[in-house]
Design an enzyme around this catalytic site. Structure first.
Site, short mmCIF file in Angstrom:
data_model
loop_
_atom_site.label_atom_id
_atom_site.label_comp_id
_atom_site.label_asym_id
_atom_site.label_seq_id
_atom_site.Cartn_x
_atom_site.Cartn_y
_atom_site.Cartn_z
CB CYS A 104 -3.52 5.53 3.08
SG CYS A 104 -4.52 4.39 4.02
CD GLU A 122 -2.67 1.31 2.49
OE1 GLU A 122 -2.88 2.47 2.88
OE2 GLU A 122 -3.01 0.29 3.11
#
Length: 527
Positions: free
Chosen positions: A294, A257
């Protein structure tokens, strides 16, 4: 000088150091008086060797054993909740309440318990039985998993307690956790609780191991070593891609990620009907946690016009009026400063005050930037620089056609969001733009900001590159997240007593079976 011990093969022992470091309290810019080792390759090699042995032993144990461990670990975290959160607060500056104690820690224990349930039932393994041909398959543990946790979630994504850890253990793999240098003391506390739970559950001692730091080249060796089953990394794009290159060259799976600006597209009708309310939602979402999520909405696309001008002024005022939060560490502060400067060098104009930061802590001013659609189209890569923190970019588009061109040039993201009119007046534009956005994001939202990530079986926390390293997997959502740490095993004409329990005819789990020419899922032991 005393340095904290590492956890290898069931023993807290001094590292074979090649360096050491201190965490920093970002609210005071002062070092915390604790020292943590950077391990040499000999520590990594020992952890891998013991993990490989534990992987074999762990595979022989039922899922119930892993479930007991995960549940007891969750219980122990809750029993030490205040101490854990106080340590994490000191190391990260994240608020003790409600963020750490009331939100992130409960999420952490919830994930562990969901993973326990998946380990216990075995349904995640997707056992498939073709009894007529006597061919059977299931997803099985892949082997030792290396987990690199990020800096922004010291509990829920921690390498020794977070979602990747829970998924890897539930799938039957030992974990070597790489503690994050920004919150190593938090990792140490969690690791001690994990090991205590491990002993109570009777799992192999090397099921859970932890190192605090490694040299860059040793991190690359870890993910590419022949004993490694898979790796998971959450963090910067540069570090993640270096690890991916090493893992790919060795044929080892790695799940990343990396970065995401999470575009939000506000269509004309929505802006006219409820622009001020959307501005409030956007500012709240963008500045929550000092923007260190995020899924933070980092790019907002607006249709040109007077209503957009009003929206822009309101957002700028909200950013200027909001308190300036503390960033996780000096590295985050420096990275945000560079990103904002790069966006300005690309052509973005700053709409907010530039002198509101506190020099006595790690922080940067709340920053809102603006550019027009043509500027974006001339340099789409530059305008997609991720400013991780309390900053965002507004893009003013002159038409639906231009908006579509902007969307077509977006890189992959975790999320994408549309705000549309309640009366359907935006539906025609939505129908033109949604297919483009849909291909660029892992999770598509309507009329809500993307910051929250529910721990739900239906959640996708992934997306096209560079949001993640593979668009087919999720880091959040059980049981789907377990599949990253598995391999597909097939048994063809294997004698019944030699089959894994999940592939036996009397297996009570929800396996797929071929019955009378039809595939059926569920307990069909009566057939």
């Amino acid at each position: 000088m005393y340095t904290a011990p590492i956890l290898v093969a069931g023993e807290w022992r001094q590292a074979a150091e090649c360096g050491r470091f201190q965490p920093l309290n970002p609210t005071t810019r002062t070092p915390i008086e604790l020292y943590f080792p950077v391990s040499s390759w000999s520590d990594c090699d020992a952890a891998l060797e013991h993990a490989a042995q534990a992987a074999h032993a762990l595979k022989q144990l039922p899922g119930e054993s892993r479930a007991v461990f995960l549940e007891r670990y969750a219980d122990k975290i809750e029993s030490a909740a205040l101490e854990i959160c106080q340590i994490a607060h000191e190391e990260t500056g994240l608020p003790l309440e409600p963020r750490l104690l009331n939100v992130e820690l409960p999420r952490t224990t919830n994930q562990l318990r969901q993973a326990a349930a998946a380990a216990r039932t075995g349904g995640w393994a997707q056992a498939t039985l073709d009894t007529s041909a006597n061919i059977r398959t299931l997803r099985a543990p892949i082997g030792p998993v290396i987990v690199f946790g990020p800096n922004n979630f010291p509990l829920a994504f921690n390498g020794i307690a977070g979602g990747d850890f829970a998924a890897a253990i539930a799938a039957g793999n030992p974990v070597i956790a790489k503690a994050h240098s920004a919150h190593p003391h938090t990792c140490q506390k969690l690791a001690r609780l994990a090991f205590a739970a491990l002993q109570e559950a009777g799992l192999p001692a090397a099921t859970v191991q932890m190192l605090y730091g490694t040299a860059r080249e040793d991190g690359l060796r870890l993910v590419s070593d022949q004993r490694t089953g898979a790796s998971a990394f959450t963090g910067s794009q540069s570090a993640g891609l270096a690890l991916k290159k090493a893992a790919d060259e060795a044929g080892k799976p790695i799940y990343l990620e990396l970065s995401s600006i999470n575009p939000v597209l506000i269509l004309k009708g929505a802006l006219e009907q409820r622009g001020p309310a959307i501005a409030e939602e956007f500012a709240t979402s963008c500045l929550m946690g000092t923007g260190q999520f995020c899924t933070n909405p980092g790019l907002v696309i607006l249709p040109k016009g007077d209503t957009a001008d009003t929206f822009v002024r309101q957002c700028a005022a909200l950013f200027d009026e909001a308190p300036v939060g503390t960033l996780l560490n000096k590295g985050t502060e420096d990275s945000l400063k560079r990103a904002v400067r790069q966006l300005q060098d690309t052509g973005a104009e700053c709409l907010t005050a530039a002198n509101t930061a506190d020099p006595n802590r790690c922080c940067q001013p709340n920053t809102l930037l603006i550019a027009d659609g043509q500027q974006f189209l001339q340099n789409p890569h530059g305008f997609q620089t991720e400013a991780f923190g309390n900053a965002a970019l507004l893009i003013i588009s002159s038409s639906t056609v231009e908006t579509r061109q902007i969307l077509e040039r977006l890189e992959g993201n975790l999320t994408g969001c549309f705000y549309t009119a309640a009366d359907g007046t935006d539906d025609a534009d939505y129908e033109q733009l949604e297919p483009v956005m849909r291909n660029k994001v892992g999770r598509l939202l309507n009329d809500k900001m993307p910051t929250g990530v529910a721990v739900s079986p239906a959640m996708n926390h992934g997306g096209p590159y560079p949001a993640s390293g593979h668009p087919g997997f999720t880091a959040v959502g059980i049981p789907a997240s377990l599949q990253r740490f598995s391999k597909l095993e097939c048994y063809d004409n294997v004698r019944p007593h030699r089959l894994p329990p999940l592939l036996q005819d009397k297996n009570p789990c929800e396996a797929w079976r071929l019955v009378d020419g039809n595939w059926t899922q569920g307990d069909v032991t009566h057939l």
